[in-house]
Each structure stands twice: as structure tokens, then as C-alpha cells.
Design a protein around this motif. Sequence first.
Motif, mmCIF file in Angstrom:
data_model
loop_
_atom_site.group_PDB
_atom_site.id
_atom_site.type_symbol
_atom_site.label_atom_id
_atom_site.label_comp_id
_atom_site.label_asym_id
_atom_site.label_seq_id
_atom_site.Cartn_x
_atom_site.Cartn_y
_atom_site.Cartn_z
ATOM 1 N N ASP A 13 0.804 -1.220 0.000
ATOM 2 C CA ASP A 13 0.000 0.000 0.000
ATOM 3 C C ASP A 13 0.838 1.272 0.000
ATOM 4 O O ASP A 13 0.279 2.379 -0.078
ATOM 5 N N LEU A 14 2.160 1.152 0.097
ATOM 6 C CA LEU A 14 3.006 2.330 0.272
ATOM 7 C C LEU A 14 3.515 2.819 -1.080
ATOM 8 O O LEU A 14 4.452 2.273 -1.665
ATOM 9 N N GLU A 15 2.889 3.903 -1.569
ATOM 10 C CA GLU A 15 3.273 4.443 -2.874
ATOM 11 C C GLU A 15 4.670 5.053 -2.857
ATOM 12 O O GLU A 15 5.307 5.187 -3.901
ATOM 13 N N ALA A 16 5.167 5.421 -1.672
ATOM 14 C CA ALA A 16 6.481 6.054 -1.582
ATOM 15 C C ALA A 16 7.597 5.149 -2.095
ATOM 16 O O ALA A 16 8.677 5.632 -2.463
ATOM 17 N N LEU A 17 7.350 3.838 -2.138
ATOM 18 C CA LEU A 17 8.378 2.916 -2.622
ATOM 19 C C LEU A 17 8.676 3.122 -4.108
ATOM 20 O O LEU A 17 9.699 2.646 -4.606
ATOM 21 N N GLY A 18 7.794 3.823 -4.810
ATOM 22 C CA GLY A 18 8.019 4.051 -6.232
ATOM 23 C C GLY A 18 8.929 5.234 -6.524
ATOM 24 O O GLY A 18 9.298 5.459 -7.677
ATOM 25 N N GLY A 19 9.334 5.989 -5.495
ATOM 26 C CA GLY A 19 10.178 7.160 -5.698
ATOM 27 C C GLY A 19 11.527 6.991 -5.024
ATOM 28 O O GLY A 19 11.952 5.876 -4.708
#
Length: 313
Positions: free
Chosen positions: A253-259
Motif C-alpha cells: 500500500d506504500l506508494e512512496a516505494l516508487g520514488g
Amino acid sequence: MAANNRRMSGKKGAQVGSGGQRRRGLEGKGPTPPAEMRKGHKKNRIATAKAKQVQRRPVARGRGGKGTSEMVVGRNPVVEALREGVPASTLYVQQFIDNDERVREALQLVAERGGINLMEAPRPELDRMTNGLNHQGLVLQVPPYEYAHPEDLAEAAYDEGEDPLIVALDGVTDPRNLGAVVRSVSAFGGHGVVVPERRAAGMTAGAWKTSAGTAARTPVARATNLTRALESYKKAGIVVVGLAADGEHEIGDLEALGGPVVIVVGSEGKGLSRLVGETCDFRVRIPMPGGAESLNAGVAAGIVLYEAARRRG
């Protein structure tokens, strides 16, 4: 009659045989050993002198600092290290060593790799170098590892036009776990690993072996203070994500992993330390339907790195 007796005394009687010694003396004795291993040779004397001095050399320090030199001791460990491509500067071989299959393979690997000094040393000197360990006549010196600086990892990523993907280890003391993390970072396109300077695993021969050669292309940085290094990453716009069994978010659920992200992995027993946990922007957990309480650092890092690589892909 006297003359006749003199003639008779000149005749040869039965002779004692040589027992094959003359014939064996003509047989070959195998290939000539290197000059460093021939007793009395100038290079042998130089090698022996270097063996006595190697432990007294100061360790140089660079931007990220250097580790200490390491000795791999014993015939099987030395051969395995050479097979796995562990960096080595010198192979010390005991004088008058029993030449078995492992010794021959070690010498062959050194010759094939090149760039590794071959030195002969008396047993007492090897005993001193290894503090009395059972070296079995073979000692491999691994040079100090040249650590990067934590800032170097992010800068290298930006230079390649990529968002940094870095793993930091908090309290991981097993070099094999460090090697496994290095291998996972390399597999999923990460830019390096950060380890604390104290109370943490370093790039030893064991870590190199576990990394399966990927340590040659995946940098490891050493931080004097891990918390300050993470704060510096945050100031540079990189999100710090800590793995915790009681994390507020699931990795899926953690979108921050894409940056741009630093993934912090704690030890298997204690997890993240208090200060490091408080420094993280997010604390995430890995769902484990099987009921396991925790995963070792190498496995946990691999799972999160896969999710990060999937989002970036």
C-alpha cells in the motif's frame, strides 16, 4: 709371479648396486616452483620479510573509510574464497607444505586470477599471523574494503537519471546477511547499502562470498552515525522507510516505494533501534499469513526491493 699378482689385483669383483638411485635421480621432479617458494632464492627472502611486516602496516582511510585487512585461514576456506572471487592481495603458503589437491587448486586459482602475490612463509610465522589458528599451511590475505560515503550512493543514482533506491542496515551483525542484502540490491536495480561503523557487519570475506560476486558492482557505504545519515537523506528529499513487524502500513500500500527511497532493515531479533525508528518517515510491515514472527535481513530486504522495483517498472 709378483707381476701376475699385480695384474690379478686390478680386476673388479662383485659390485654393490645403487638400488635404482641413479635411475630415479634422472627422473623429472615436476614443474619448478615459483621463485618466491624456492628456499635461498632472493625473491623467497623478500617474500619472507614481507610476511613478517604485513601485519604492521597502517590502514589508509578514504572518503568512506576503509575496513581492516582480513585473513582467510585453512585449506577449504581459502579455496572457497578464491573460487568465489573474494578480493585477495596475498596467498601465504607454508614452507615444505604437503602438496594435496586443495593446495594445488589454490595455487592454480591464484595463477589464473593474477594480481595476487604468492609468498612462502615458515610455519611459526603463519602461526603468528593467524594468532595460532589451524591454518593448515594456507593463509589468504583479504585487503581492506574501501567503503563509499552515504552521500555517494544518492549522487550516483541522480547522475544516472534515476531515483535512489538504497538499503540501510540497523543492527545487522551477520556478514552473510549483509552479503545477501548486497545481492538483492544488485538484483533489483538498487544503488547501494549503508551500514553503521560500529556494532554492525562489514564487508568481510564471508559477506563477499554470500554476495556471489555482486559486491564488486554494488557499493557499500559506512556511516559514522546511521541516524544522522538518514536525516541527511531526508533533507535531500529521499523518503526513509523502516521495516517493522508492527508497522502502520503494508508494503503493497506504500506508494512512496516508487520514488527516491531508503529502506531500513533492522536485526532479526531486535528490529529497528528506537532512534532509527523515530527517524523513519514510514514504518511498514510485510504480511506473513504463515504466522512467522520475523524474517532475516536478507529475505526481508529482498521482498521490499522487489515491491519497489515493481512500482518503478
